[in-house]
Design a protein around this motif. Structure first.
Motif, PDB file in Angstrom:
ATOM      1  N   ASP A 168       0.839  -0.906   0.023  1.00 53.81           N
ATOM      2  CA  ASP A 168      -0.219  -0.236   0.374  1.00 53.81           C
ATOM      3  C   ASP A 168       0.853   0.682   0.188  1.00 53.81           C
ATOM      4  O   ASP A 168       1.734   1.664   0.913  1.00 53.81           O
ATOM      5  CB  ASP A 168      -0.919   0.295   0.848  1.00 53.81           C
ATOM      6  N   GLN A 169       1.140   2.018  -1.504  1.00 54.57           N
ATOM      7  CA  GLN A 169       1.803   2.815  -1.041  1.00 54.57           C
ATOM      8  C   GLN A 169       1.266   3.620  -2.124  1.00 54.57           C
ATOM      9  O   GLN A 169       0.766   4.145  -2.956  1.00 54.57           O
ATOM     10  CB  GLN A 169       3.193   2.498  -2.167  1.00 54.57           C
ATOM     11  N   TYR A 191       5.809   6.315  -0.214  1.00 51.53           N
ATOM     12  CA  TYR A 191       5.334   7.036   0.934  1.00 51.53           C
ATOM     13  C   TYR A 191       3.729   5.835   1.485  1.00 51.53           C
ATOM     14  O   TYR A 191       3.607   5.308   0.446  1.00 51.53           O
ATOM     15  CB  TYR A 191       4.758   8.154   1.497  1.00 51.53           C
ATOM     16  N   TYR A 192       4.455   5.125   2.356  1.00 52.04           N
ATOM     17  CA  TYR A 192       3.429   3.689   2.061  1.00 52.04           C
ATOM     18  C   TYR A 192       3.282   3.475   4.258  1.00 52.04           C
ATOM     19  O   TYR A 192       3.325   4.303   5.074  1.00 52.04           O
ATOM     20  CB  TYR A 192       4.182   2.245   2.643  1.00 52.04           C
ATOM     21  N   ARG A 193       2.554   2.183   4.476  1.00 54.08           N
ATOM     22  CA  ARG A 193       1.530   1.851   5.559  1.00 54.08           C
ATOM     23  C   ARG A 193       2.508   0.989   5.427  1.00 54.08           C
ATOM     24  O   ARG A 193       2.362  -0.316   4.515  1.00 54.08           O
ATOM     25  CB  ARG A 193       0.270   2.056   5.287  1.00 54.08           C
ATOM     26  N   ASN A 194       2.412   0.561   7.410  1.00 52.03           N
ATOM     27  CA  ASN A 194       2.335  -0.810   7.787  1.00 52.03           C
ATOM     28  C   ASN A 194       1.517  -1.706   7.022  1.00 52.03           C
ATOM     29  O   ASN A 194       0.404  -1.810   6.782  1.00 52.03           O
ATOM     30  CB  ASN A 194       2.887  -1.251   8.988  1.00 52.03           C
ATOM     31  N   THR A 195       1.695  -3.090   6.737  1.00 47.21           N
ATOM     32  CA  THR A 195       1.170  -4.286   5.866  1.00 47.21           C
ATOM     33  C   THR A 195       0.208  -4.828   7.296  1.00 47.21           C
ATOM     34  O   THR A 195      -1.164  -4.722   6.528  1.00 47.21           O
ATOM     35  CB  THR A 195       1.651  -5.289   5.407  1.00 47.21           C
ATOM     36  N   SER A 196       0.790  -4.637   8.652  1.00 47.76           N
ATOM     37  CA  SER A 196      -0.367  -4.613   9.438  1.00 47.76           C
ATOM     38  C   SER A 196      -1.517  -4.151   9.440  1.00 47.76           C
ATOM     39  O   SER A 196      -2.684  -4.948  10.173  1.00 47.76           O
ATOM     40  CB  SER A 196       0.785  -5.116  10.850  1.00 47.76           C
ATOM     41  N   GLN A 210       5.347   5.926   6.665  1.00 43.57           N
ATOM     42  CA  GLN A 210       5.874   5.492   6.356  1.00 43.57           C
ATOM     43  C   GLN A 210       6.991   5.785   5.209  1.00 43.57           C
ATOM     44  O   GLN A 210       5.882   6.463   3.922  1.00 43.57           O
ATOM     45  CB  GLN A 210       6.626   3.902   6.357  1.00 43.57           C
ATOM     46  N   SER A 211       7.964   6.062   4.640  1.00 44.10           N
ATOM     47  CA  SER A 211       8.606   6.899   3.346  1.00 44.10           C
ATOM     48  C   SER A 211      10.011   5.847   3.151  1.00 44.10           C
ATOM     49  O   SER A 211      11.093   5.368   3.831  1.00 44.10           O
ATOM     50  CB  SER A 211       9.035   8.365   4.225  1.00 44.10           C
ATOM     51  N   ASP A 212      10.066   6.236   1.961  1.00 45.08           N
ATOM     52  CA  ASP A 212      11.511   5.551   1.540  1.00 45.08           C
ATOM     53  C   ASP A 212      11.494   6.115  -0.018  1.00 45.08           C
ATOM     54  O   ASP A 212      11.360   6.051  -0.788  1.00 45.08           O
ATOM     55  CB  ASP A 212      11.590   4.139   1.045  1.00 45.08           C
TER      56      ASP A 212
END
Length: 415
Positions: A168-169, A191-196, A210-212
């Protein structure tokens, strides 16, 4: 009918003989001039003339493929010359690219030409990530995992290796070249969310905590991760490449509502904040960035469709921002007639925040080129305060304009 066939055959024979003759004559004439002078003369021709030029004979085709021509051609793309325009048409179903030639010698009927995208079978839907030195970077708009660098006039292209994906990004792209390192780089900010925490109902605005930051240098074999980024950038490709730096506008944050101008240096790969002009309007979502004659510019929207254009004359110096142009409200004739009806079925993924007008560039005659509602190109004369709708035969009904420097440039990658 037989007579016509005979004439056609005779004409073809004559063309072949002329081609050989031109080639021989050209070779003889070229021997009388230094190679650098010949290339210098050719580098000043419009890209459309060069495309036709390389089909004359083998000798001329070899000249067109000379790397020195591409280098000199780009050096002549001065800020005062008219750029090429690439129109990205995302309507109704299959993406298309069109080229608009603004050369004064060209007739209106020849100004718009459709460009061939050789890899479109594998990537029918795409976004334009950016343009630099005659090269376009295109991304897959359906799956966000395919990236191509492509020269629309030589049709050379390369597919970049796959980068790390998240379930999910949201992705922000940039593409550029640094004059010191001589390197082309593609920047991918994920930019993304944790899979949990993926089980949620989608709202209009989704927060990705979150970001990378991922960087790919053309000529290498793999992406590099630079880690997290502290800024939430608007989900649009980089809007301006100035001094080897890509520029974006940041989203407002909870405890810092003002928007920032952020740059990414393609040399040291660091994010930095760029000072904003003191025009009072940049704290709201009512401006976009642009490059005007090599300078960083901000187009600030006012009331009733008015536009102020601020230019940073000395890069990264806050006091050097000046308001260079003020453009009044205007609505092209065709938009007045079709303001409500005839809307596209597909919504653009990178809209200009619903604004009517978008600043594109300055033309060599001093006029300002604008795009209205993804439908019309308009030139504005700041001296006379006059608007002129640019209507060309063959222009698509819906498009996003990319200011492009057409060239024969390409990247020598290791085998």
């Amino acid at each position: 009918m037989d007579l016509d066939d005979e004439r056609v055959a005779k004409r073809r024979k004559t063309m072949l003989e002329d081609d050989r003759g031109v080639g021989q004559q050209t070779t003889t004439e070229m021997e009388t001039l230094p190679h650098e002078i010949i290339v210098d003369i050719l580098s000043r021709l419009p890209i459309t003339s060069l495309v036709q030029f390389k089909f004359v004979c083998k000798g001329w085709r070899a000249l067109a493929q000379d790397p020195l021509l591409a280098d000199m051609q780009l050096s002549w793309k001065a800020p005062t010359t008219n750029p090429c325009l690439i129109l990205h048409c995302d309507f109704p179903i299959r993406n298309q690219l069109y080229f608009v030639d603004l050369s004064v010698h060209n007739h209106d009927k020849d100004k718009v030409k459709r460009l061939y995208v050789p890899f479109q079978t594998s990537m029918p839907e795409f976004d334009v990530v950016g343009t630099c030195n005659g090269l376009l970077c295109l991304s897959d708009s359906l799956y966000n995992d395919a990236l191509y660098v492509y020269n629309p006039f030589t049709m050379d292209f390369m597919e970049l290796p796959k980068s790390r994906q998240y379930s999910d990004q949201e992705v922000v792209f940039g593409f550029g070249f640094h004059p010191k390192t001589k390197q082309y780089k593609v920047v991918k900010i994920v930019y993304y969310r944790n899979t949990s925490s993926s089980s949620y109902s989608r709202a209009r605005r989704v927060v990705y905590p979150q970001s990378d930051v991922q960087v790919f240098t053309l000529g290498t074999s793999a992406w590099r991760s630079l880690g997290k980024v502290a800024y939430q950038l608007i989900r649009r490709p980089s809007e301006a490449l100035v001094n080897g730096r890509l520029h974006w506008v940041s989203r407002p944050r909870r405890y810092y509502p003002a928007r920032r101008l952020m740059s990414f240096d393609l040399e040291d790969e660091q994010f930095r904040e760029v000072p904003k002009p003191d025009c009072g309007g940049l704290n709201r979502c009512n401006f976009h960035l642009c490059v005007l004659r090599g300078f960083l510019a901000a187009a600030v929207y006012g009331n009733y469709g008015k536009l102020e254009i601020w230019v940073m004359k000395d890069y990264n110096v806050k006091e050097s921002w000046i308001k260079e142009f003020s453009i009044g409200a205007y609505m092209p004739k065709c938009l007045k007639q079709n303001l409500v009806r005839d809307r596209p079925l597909k919504i653009w993924k990178n809209p200009s925040n619903g604004k009517v007008v978008r600043l594109l560039c300055l033309l060599d005659n001093g006029e300002i080129l604008l795009e209205y509602k993804n439908r019309v190109l308009v030139s504005y004369d700041p001296k006379k305060g006059k608007f002129t709708d640019l209507v060309f035969q063959g222009i698509p009904h819906w498009f996003q304009t990319v200011v492009h420097a057409g060239s024969f440039n390409w990247i020598n990658t290791p085998s």
